[in-house]
Design a protein around this motif. Structure first.
Motif, PDB file in Angstrom:
ATOM      1  N   LEU A  86      24.480  11.506 -24.483  1.00 36.11           N
ATOM      2  CA  LEU A  86      23.406  11.294 -23.547  1.00 36.11           C
ATOM      3  C   LEU A  86      24.313  11.705 -22.457  1.00 36.11           C
ATOM      4  CD1 LEU A  86      20.749   9.449 -24.320  1.00 36.11           C
ATOM      5  CD2 LEU A  86      20.534  11.223 -24.207  1.00 36.11           C
ATOM      6  N   GLU A  87      25.431  11.478 -22.592  1.00 37.67           N
ATOM      7  CA  GLU A  87      26.976  11.387 -21.150  1.00 37.67           C
ATOM      8  C   GLU A  87      26.825   9.855 -20.800  1.00 37.67           C
ATOM      9  OE1 GLU A  87      27.950  14.921 -20.095  1.00 37.67           O
ATOM     10  OE2 GLU A  87      28.400  15.463 -21.706  1.00 37.67           O
ATOM     11  N   GLU A 123      33.551   9.036 -17.943  1.00 37.92           N
ATOM     12  CA  GLU A 123      33.540   9.314 -19.455  1.00 37.92           C
ATOM     13  C   GLU A 123      34.520   8.613 -19.744  1.00 37.92           C
ATOM     14  OE1 GLU A 123      35.757  12.654 -22.008  1.00 37.92           O
ATOM     15  OE2 GLU A 123      35.397  13.504 -20.022  1.00 37.92           O
ATOM     16  N   ALA A 124      35.720   7.728 -19.017  1.00 31.15           N
ATOM     17  CA  ALA A 124      36.511   6.871 -19.758  1.00 31.15           C
ATOM     18  C   ALA A 124      35.836   6.094 -20.045  1.00 31.15           C
ATOM     19  CB  ALA A 124      37.733   6.642 -18.760  1.00 31.15           C
ATOM     20  N   ALA A 125      34.687   4.721 -19.606  1.00 31.52           N
ATOM     21  CA  ALA A 125      33.193   3.852 -18.961  1.00 31.52           C
ATOM     22  C   ALA A 125      33.514   4.527 -20.587  1.00 31.52           C
ATOM     23  CB  ALA A 125      33.079   3.496 -18.327  1.00 31.52           C
ATOM     24  N   ARG A 126      32.376   5.937 -20.577  1.00 32.24           N
ATOM     25  CA  ARG A 126      31.683   6.074 -21.560  1.00 32.24           C
ATOM     26  C   ARG A 126      32.178   5.644 -23.337  1.00 32.24           C
ATOM     27  NH1 ARG A 126      30.245  11.014 -20.170  1.00 32.24           N
ATOM     28  NH2 ARG A 126      32.008  11.723 -21.477  1.00 32.24           N
ATOM     29  N   LEU A 169      26.970  -6.831 -27.049  1.00 34.82           N
ATOM     30  CA  LEU A 169      25.440  -6.377 -26.748  1.00 34.82           C
ATOM     31  C   LEU A 169      25.769  -6.842 -25.347  1.00 34.82           C
ATOM     32  CD1 LEU A 169      23.252  -6.224 -29.948  1.00 34.82           C
ATOM     33  CD2 LEU A 169      25.028  -4.460 -29.019  1.00 34.82           C
ATOM     34  N   VAL A 170      25.094  -7.820 -25.254  1.00 33.65           N
ATOM     35  CA  VAL A 170      24.614  -7.997 -23.471  1.00 33.65           C
ATOM     36  C   VAL A 170      25.700  -7.321 -22.566  1.00 33.65           C
ATOM     37  CG1 VAL A 170      24.690 -10.130 -21.962  1.00 33.65           C
ATOM     38  CG2 VAL A 170      24.046 -10.433 -23.338  1.00 33.65           C
ATOM     39  N   VAL A 171      27.497  -7.324 -23.520  1.00 30.37           N
ATOM     40  CA  VAL A 171      28.576  -7.025 -22.076  1.00 30.37           C
ATOM     41  C   VAL A 171      27.710  -5.129 -22.044  1.00 30.37           C
ATOM     42  CG1 VAL A 171      30.887  -6.282 -22.267  1.00 30.37           C
ATOM     43  CG2 VAL A 171      30.110  -8.568 -22.620  1.00 30.37           C
ATOM     44  N   VAL A 172      27.955  -4.961 -23.388  1.00 32.62           N
ATOM     45  CA  VAL A 172      27.705  -3.741 -23.895  1.00 32.62           C
ATOM     46  C   VAL A 172      26.524  -2.871 -22.651  1.00 32.62           C
ATOM     47  CG1 VAL A 172      26.454  -1.169 -24.682  1.00 32.62           C
ATOM     48  CG2 VAL A 172      28.573  -2.790 -25.732  1.00 32.62           C
ATOM     49  N   GLY A 202      26.650   1.527 -15.171  1.00 31.71           N
ATOM     50  CA  GLY A 202      26.881   2.603 -14.942  1.00 31.71           C
ATOM     51  C   GLY A 202      25.920   3.397 -14.347  1.00 31.71           C
ATOM     52  N   VAL A 203      25.131   3.289 -15.502  1.00 31.47           N
ATOM     53  CA  VAL A 203      23.440   4.179 -14.341  1.00 31.47           C
ATOM     54  C   VAL A 203      23.263   3.469 -13.494  1.00 31.47           C
ATOM     55  CG1 VAL A 203      21.044   4.318 -14.879  1.00 31.47           C
ATOM     56  CG2 VAL A 203      22.523   4.134 -16.931  1.00 31.47           C
TER      57      VAL A 203
END
Length: 119
Positions: free
Chosen positions: A48-49, A54-57, A105-108, A115-116
């Motif tokens: 879903l990008e 890109e680097a963060a993803r 999971l909290v960090v992600v 990011g969104v």
């Protein structure tokens, strides 16, 4: 005694109540489901990008997939340790991976939200 695998689990102690063994197996399967969900989340982030950068993803995908892989591996170790503990009358091991998964999971999650929101 019948030949059961793995010997390092079934080769010691006495057979516990089957209900406890089945509960241990259900817990193992729950951890495996969690590992599969994390792997699927890593694939979804990439497909879903999200986030767009890109680097963060890539970093997020690697972290989520690593958490899923770790969860799958540790779940087997935890199942075996719990089964041995039940067979030998020792205390059950603590769920060592749970805090790591929670923090990861909290960090992600926060990183994905940031990011969104930034895009």
């Amino acid at each position: 005694m019948t030949r059961r695998w793995p010997r390092r689990v079934y080769g010691e102690g006495t057979e516990p109540d089957p209900r406890f063994t089945f509960a241990n197996e259900r817990t193992f399967l729950a951890w495996i489901r969690t590992a599969l969900a994390l792997l699927a989340a890593g694939v979804a982030l990439e497909a879903l990008e999200v986030p767009e950068h890109e680097a963060a993803r890539r970093v997020l995908v690697v972290v989520v997939v690593a958490l899923g892989t770790l969860c799958g591996g540790v779940s087997y170790w935890r199942w075996a340790a719990a089964e041995r503990a039940m067979r030998t009358g020792r205390p059950l091991p603590a769920p060592a991976i749970a805090p790591l998964l929670a923090v990861g999971l909290v960090v992600v999650g926060v990183a994905v939200l940031v990011g969104v929101a930034a895009s």
